[in-house]
Motif scaffolding. Structure first.
Motif, PDB file in Angstrom:
ATOM      1  N   ALA A 194      47.721  34.041  44.320  1.00  0.00           N
ATOM      2  CA  ALA A 194      47.443  32.874  43.482  1.00  0.00           C
ATOM      3  C   ALA A 194      48.408  31.753  43.835  1.00  0.00           C
ATOM      4  O   ALA A 194      49.541  32.027  44.247  1.00  0.00           O
ATOM      5  CB  ALA A 194      47.563  33.221  41.999  1.00  0.00           C
ATOM      6  N   TYR A 234      42.914  31.232  43.647  1.00  0.00           N
ATOM      7  CA  TYR A 234      43.076  32.667  43.476  1.00  0.00           C
ATOM      8  C   TYR A 234      42.333  33.426  44.570  1.00  0.00           C
ATOM      9  O   TYR A 234      41.270  32.997  45.023  1.00  0.00           O
ATOM     10  CB  TYR A 234      42.517  33.124  42.120  1.00  0.00           C
ATOM     11  N   LYS A 248      40.405  37.093  40.772  1.00  0.00           N
ATOM     12  CA  LYS A 248      39.804  36.067  39.901  1.00  0.00           C
ATOM     13  C   LYS A 248      39.302  36.691  38.607  1.00  0.00           C
ATOM     14  O   LYS A 248      38.659  37.732  38.614  1.00  0.00           O
ATOM     15  CB  LYS A 248      38.656  35.376  40.628  1.00  0.00           C
TER      16      LYS A 248
END
Length: 115
Positions: free
Chosen positions: A49, A60, A65
């Motif tokens: 990230a 991300y 995610k």
């Protein structure tokens, strides 16, 4: 002296949560894009990230995610990674990264997801 010090790693069961922190010093934190990377045994280091300097943009890895959230507090020179719904494949050493003119790395913190 530039320092990135990660904390918050540990052993957690699948489905659990951890919050990683990275405390920065020795550079102008607010100007740097801050990121979390991870490296599992036998694998290459990968981006998990990232968040731009003002926090206006995040990125991300597809694998995290909806489960992980990056945030930063420029007043505290700290970046965080909230990790929820952890899976065994999230097991890795997690590294904090700062990027602007220069690139800095932390020493890493181990995250192990296992029952």
């Amino acid at each position: 002296q530039v320092q990135l010090v990660e904390s918050g790693g540990g052993l957690v069961q699948p489905g659990g949560s951890l919050r990683l922190s990275c405390a920065a010093s020795g550079f102008t934190f607010s100007r740097y894009t801050m990121s979390w990377y991870r490296q599992a045994p036998g694998k290459e280091r990968e981006l998990v990230a990232a968040m731009t300097s003002a926090g206006g943009s995040t990125n991300y890895a597809d694998s995290v995610k909806g489960r992980f959230t990056i945030s930063r507090d420029n007043a505290k020179n700290t970046v965080y990674l909230q990790m929820n719904s952890l899976k065994p494949e999230d097991t890795a050493v997690y590294y904090c990264n700062a990027w602007y003119i220069y690139t800095y790395w932390g020493q890493g913190t181990q995250v192990t997801v296992s029952s």
